[in-house]
Design an enzyme around this catalytic site. Structure first.
Site, mmCIF file in Angstrom:
data_model
loop_
_atom_site.group_PDB
_atom_site.id
_atom_site.type_symbol
_atom_site.label_atom_id
_atom_site.label_comp_id
_atom_site.label_asym_id
_atom_site.label_seq_id
_atom_site.Cartn_x
_atom_site.Cartn_y
_atom_site.Cartn_z
ATOM 1 C CG HIS A 106 -2.227 14.863 -3.473
ATOM 2 N ND1 HIS A 106 -1.522 15.806 -2.772
ATOM 3 C CD2 HIS A 106 -1.898 15.039 -4.766
ATOM 4 C CE1 HIS A 106 -0.797 16.515 -3.624
ATOM 5 N NE2 HIS A 106 -1.007 16.069 -4.839
ATOM 6 C CG ASP A 167 -4.514 5.973 -12.850
ATOM 7 O OD1 ASP A 167 -4.062 4.817 -12.958
ATOM 8 O OD2 ASP A 167 -5.694 6.277 -13.081
ATOM 9 C CD GLU A 278 -6.358 3.075 -15.313
ATOM 10 O OE1 GLU A 278 -6.800 4.163 -15.731
ATOM 11 O OE2 GLU A 278 -5.658 2.979 -14.278
HETATM 12 P P1 FAD Z 1 -3.373 12.032 2.532
HETATM 13 O O1 FAD Z 1 -4.366 12.754 1.724
HETATM 14 O O2 FAD Z 1 -2.367 12.845 3.200
HETATM 15 O O3 FAD Z 1 -4.104 11.059 3.567
HETATM 16 C C1 FAD Z 1 -5.174 10.250 3.179
HETATM 17 C C2 FAD Z 1 -5.780 9.496 4.365
HETATM 18 O O4 FAD Z 1 -4.842 8.555 4.840
HETATM 19 C C3 FAD Z 1 -6.109 10.382 5.559
HETATM 20 O O5 FAD Z 1 -7.204 9.827 6.231
HETATM 21 C C4 FAD Z 1 -4.875 10.291 6.402
HETATM 22 O O6 FAD Z 1 -5.117 10.565 7.766
HETATM 23 C C5 FAD Z 1 -4.465 8.857 6.165
HETATM 24 N N1 FAD Z 1 -3.024 8.658 6.240
HETATM 25 C C6 FAD Z 1 -2.052 9.331 5.595
HETATM 26 N N2 FAD Z 1 -0.859 8.823 5.903
HETATM 27 C C7 FAD Z 1 -1.082 7.816 6.769
HETATM 28 C C8 FAD Z 1 -0.258 6.892 7.454
HETATM 29 N N3 FAD Z 1 1.070 6.905 7.311
HETATM 30 N N4 FAD Z 1 -0.830 5.991 8.268
HETATM 31 C C9 FAD Z 1 -2.173 5.943 8.425
HETATM 32 N N5 FAD Z 1 -3.002 6.791 7.818
HETATM 33 C C10 FAD Z 1 -2.465 7.714 6.992
HETATM 34 N N6 FAD Z 1 -6.104 6.660 -5.741
HETATM 35 C C11 FAD Z 1 -6.093 5.454 -6.312
HETATM 36 O O7 FAD Z 1 -6.363 4.447 -5.651
HETATM 37 N N7 FAD Z 1 -5.780 5.300 -7.629
HETATM 38 C C12 FAD Z 1 -5.410 6.344 -8.410
HETATM 39 O O8 FAD Z 1 -5.111 6.161 -9.572
HETATM 40 C C13 FAD Z 1 -5.390 7.634 -7.827
HETATM 41 N N8 FAD Z 1 -5.025 8.707 -8.551
HETATM 42 C C14 FAD Z 1 -4.969 9.924 -7.945
HETATM 43 C C15 FAD Z 1 -4.540 11.032 -8.705
HETATM 44 C C16 FAD Z 1 -4.461 12.282 -8.126
HETATM 45 C C17 FAD Z 1 -4.006 13.450 -8.943
HETATM 46 C C18 FAD Z 1 -4.854 12.447 -6.763
HETATM 47 C C19 FAD Z 1 -4.814 13.801 -6.135
HETATM 48 C C20 FAD Z 1 -5.299 11.377 -6.016
HETATM 49 C C21 FAD Z 1 -5.357 10.110 -6.598
HETATM 50 N N9 FAD Z 1 -5.784 8.985 -5.887
HETATM 51 C C22 FAD Z 1 -5.764 7.756 -6.467
HETATM 52 C C23 FAD Z 1 -6.318 9.121 -4.513
HETATM 53 C C24 FAD Z 1 -5.225 8.915 -3.503
HETATM 54 O O9 FAD Z 1 -4.822 7.568 -3.462
HETATM 55 C C25 FAD Z 1 -5.733 9.262 -2.095
HETATM 56 O O10 FAD Z 1 -6.268 10.547 -2.090
HETATM 57 C C26 FAD Z 1 -4.617 9.154 -1.093
HETATM 58 O O11 FAD Z 1 -5.171 9.159 0.190
HETATM 59 C C27 FAD Z 1 -3.690 10.317 -1.199
HETATM 60 O O12 FAD Z 1 -2.467 10.015 -0.577
HETATM 61 P P2 FAD Z 1 -1.759 11.083 0.330
HETATM 62 O O13 FAD Z 1 -0.393 10.567 0.592
HETATM 63 O O14 FAD Z 1 -1.821 12.441 -0.251
HETATM 64 O O15 FAD Z 1 -2.665 10.930 1.618
#
Ligand code: FAD
Length: 527
Positions: A106, A167, A278
């Site tokens: 994400h 969120d 918020e």
């Molecule tokens: P990915 O997109 O898969 O990875 C993100 C980053 O972390 C990359 O650099 C990846 O290499 C690294 N990574 C992933 N897993 C690991 C691991 N196990 N160890 C080390 N590095 C790793 N963020 C907030 O803070 N607050 C919010 O309210 C919020 N709301 C959101 C709502 C939506 C609909 C979306 C799409 C995103 C939101 N986000 C929010 C952002 C979100 O926290 C970040 O985009 C987060 O990185 C997504 O998590 P993911 O598991 O999909 O990670």
């Protein structure tokens, strides 16, 4: 045997050598690319590599960047991850092979992707099994690839829940801990990275290391908010608290930004009656309040129906109070008393009462609706900023209603956070003031549109906002940062840059990890 070559005229000789040289180079390149997957194939792992169906790992929520990896690892154990990273580490600085951990994908700008590298699909890592510990200081041990929604579902069975959220809960532990993890609970508990007791990490050298405040503390704080640069989080110990059953969810409106911000700041300082604070901005949107009425009841329906925004920009303060049914009377009194001290427009008080899980998982309901209309998998040119308190008025004045003339592309969140709840030993950078605001422009672009709702126009607006921050010297930091040059990264980290480099050279000196962040293209010693 006599080489015919010797009888060639000189220029033919030259041509031959060039052809020979080029064919060697081609063979070497081909060999290089073909031996990498086969060397991965021979690694002793419990899970498996996928070398063919890898397109999924070249996509993310942002829907703007796509880098195809050579392979996707589906690890079954922490050892699988360590073996793979160590193998690449042992290839040395000459190898271009890089590794990205992918949580739920994400990210917004390819942060979890690896161009011609290896993507580790963290959601395949099912071990260690989630383990909950009750007692005075309850906590849960989870895999780095676990989704927060699953942690909530599991911990609620024991009447417990994590304290700090995002969120949206369909994100992984590793993904949010690599950034910060911010939501309306952070004013009290800090971001998610402030609520972790311990981590297990695979470093860029393929070593498996346990770390916490007391043990290998530098690695612990490097990884928290570390953008995946120092290690792959394979396990996390997350602190829990007793979970409430119900939530009073409240919205009130302001037309005056100064009053809105003053009330928000008052609420986050000291002992607030509320558990979540918020806010969001509404510019030139009609019918929105009617939509709310289906899920929120106005306290005074007659007065609320007479409220007209008359095209003014509105600021909505959003609050939540957790409670259990037996505390209802007391909670109602507390809410009434707290609301009486605020300066919102009195007729615009909207209240809803929902189950705790429904409140926390609220964005998923929107996701289902948007998916059904084909509006989830569109480009998301999001911009998230952390703005010092002293500059928020000037920012609001110039951006809301000026650079941005409507909020139809998506929500704009705005709420203050207490810096004292952020540990300055972590890698995340925040503005240098005790209170700073998160302002999140969560735009969706209409595919192929060249109008104001299209990707290009949203990006232009984002750039205007960034330029404003730069020119006015507002001291803003990007949250979920993304830059294309190392110079920009340097200025993002500011005085923390040297420490960041030092940590990188300790834990991932060959710059194998997190290539999608594009901070280090080469081993650290050479960058
Ligand atoms: P990915 O997109 O898969 O990875 C993100 C980053 O972390 C990359 O650099 C990846 O290499 C690294 N990574 C992933 N897993 C690991 C691991 N196990 N160890 C080390 N590095 C790793 N963020 C907030 O803070 N607050 C919010 O309210 C919020 N709301 C959101 C709502 C939506 C609909 C979306 C799409 C995103 C939101 N986000 C929010 C952002 C979100 O926290 C970040 O985009 C987060 O990185 C997504 O998590 P993911 O598991 O999909 O990670």
């Amino acid at each position: 045997m006599k080489y015919t070559l010797v009888s060639f005229p000189a220029q033919n000789n030259m041509l031959f050598f060039i052809i020979l040289f080029l064919s060697c180079v081609t063979i070497k390149i081909n060999l290089c690319f073909s031996t990498i997957p086969s060397s991965l194939k021979t690694l002793p792992i419990h899970g498996h590599f996928n070398f063919h169906q890898v397109e999924h790992a070249a996509k993310d929520f942002g829907n703007r960047y796509s880098f195809l990896p050579l392979a996707v690892l589906h690890p079954k154990s922490v050892a699988d991850i360590a073996t793979t990273v160590k193998h690449i580490w042992q290839m040395g600085g000459g190898s271009d092979l890089r590794v990205a951990a992918r949580g739920h994908g994400h990210s917004l700008q390819g942060q979890a992707q690896a161009h011609r590298g290896v993507v580790i699909n963290m959601e395949s890592l099912q071990l260690p099994k989630m383990q909950l510990h009750t007692g005075n200081f309850p906590y849960v041990d989870v895999s780095g690839g676990e989704l927060w929604i699953n942690i909530l579902l599991q911990s609620l069975k024991h009447g417990l829940a994590p304290k700090s959220w995002t969120d949206y809960l369909h994100l992984t532990v590793g993904g949010t801990l690599s950034n910060a993890g911010i939501s309306g609970q952070a004013f009290r508990h800090g971001p998610q990275i402030s609520n972790v007791y311990e981590l297990e990490v695979v470093t860029g050298k393929g070593e498996v290391v346990n770390c916490s405040e007391k043990q290998n503390s530098d690695l612990f704080y490097s990884v928290l908010g570390g953008l995946g640069q120092f290690g792959i989080i394979t396990r996390a110990r997350i602190s829990l608290e007793p979970a409430p059953k119900m939530v009073k969810w409240i919205r009130v409106l302001y037309t005056d930004f100064t009053r809105f911000a003053r009330d928000q700041e008052k609420l986050i300082s000291g002992e607030s009656a509320f558990d979540y604070i918020e806010g969001f901005v509404i510019i030139n949107r009609t019918g929105l309040l009617n939509n709310w009425r289906s899920s929120f009841s106005p306290q005074d329906p007659v007065q609320a129906s007479q409220f007209k925004s008359d095209g003014r920009t509105l600021f909505c303060l959003e609050l939540a109070k957790y409670f259990n049914p037996e505390e209802m009377t007391l909670v109602n009194q507390e809410i009434k008393s707290s609301l009486s001290q605020l300066n919102h427009i009195p007729s615009t008080l909207f209240i809803s009462e929902v189950a705790y899980i429904e409140f926390l998982d609220r964005v998923h309901i929107s996701e289902i609706k948007l998916r059904s209309r084909g509006l989830w998998e569109v480009p998301h040119p999001w911009l998230n900023l952390l703005i010092p308190r002293s500059k928020i008025h000037s920012f609001a004045q110039q951006v809301f209603g000026n650079i941005l003339t409507n909020t139809s592309s998506g929500p704009i969140l705005i709420y203050p956070l207490n810096k004292s709840k952020w540990d300055n030993r972590t890698s995340v950078v925040t503005p240098e003031e005790d209170v700073f605001y998160l302002v999140a422009f969560l735009s969706s672009a209409v595919p192929c549109s060249t109008g104001s709702d299209g990707l290009e126009q949203v990006l232009i607006r984002n750039q205007r906002i960034l330029d404003l921050c730069e020119i006015a010297g507002l001291g803003v930091k990007q949250y979920l940062p993304h830059y294309s040059t190392q110079g920009e990264w340097k200025s993002h980290f500011g005085s923390h840059w040297e420490a960041f480099i030092q940590r990188k050279s300790t834990y991932d000196p060959l710059a194998i990890l997190a290539p999608g962040q594009r901070i280090f293209q080469k081993p650290v010693a050479y960058s």
